[in-house]
Motif scaffolding. Structure first.
Motif: not given
Length: 106
Positions: A15-19, A29-34
């Motif tokens: 929902k709030n990122g790619i991993y 490894a991941y990038v998260e956002y809100f």
């Protein structure tokens, strides 16, 4: 161990990122956002396990997040230090940004 040859095809979306997961199902490894008001996505966290560093994994993750958020109609606000630097190195994507943190401090 994850093979780096076409690592972006191994990314998983949440929902709030790619991993990226290892063979044991652990996020390595991941990038998260809100999501904020007015269709703004705040990229606030980037992580790459030391075993993958030097393979441009964070770069590929941010490119994938940027593409996903643009397709969904979001404007991007990077607040993670890596994401800020990444967008500074990619001025061709500046039209997708709300504001860079470093610009706000000047």
């Amino acid at each position: 161990m994850v093979l780096a040859m076409d690592i972006s095809k191994q990314f998983k979306h949440k929902k709030n990122g790619i991993y990226l997961e290892n063979n044991n199902g652990e996020n390595i490894a991941y990038v998260e956002y809100f999501l904020e008001e007015n269709k703004v996505a705040n990229i606030d966290h980037t992580y790459v396990d030391p075993i993958l560093r030097g393979q441009n994994v964070a770069d590929k993750l941010l490119m994938a997040v940027n593409e996903k958020l643009n397709l969904e109609g979001y404007t991007i606000k990077p607040t993670c230090s890596y994401a800020i630097k990444w967008y500074e190195k990619h001025p061709e994507l500046s039209g997708t940004l709300v504001i860079l943190k470093s610009d706000a401090e000047n």
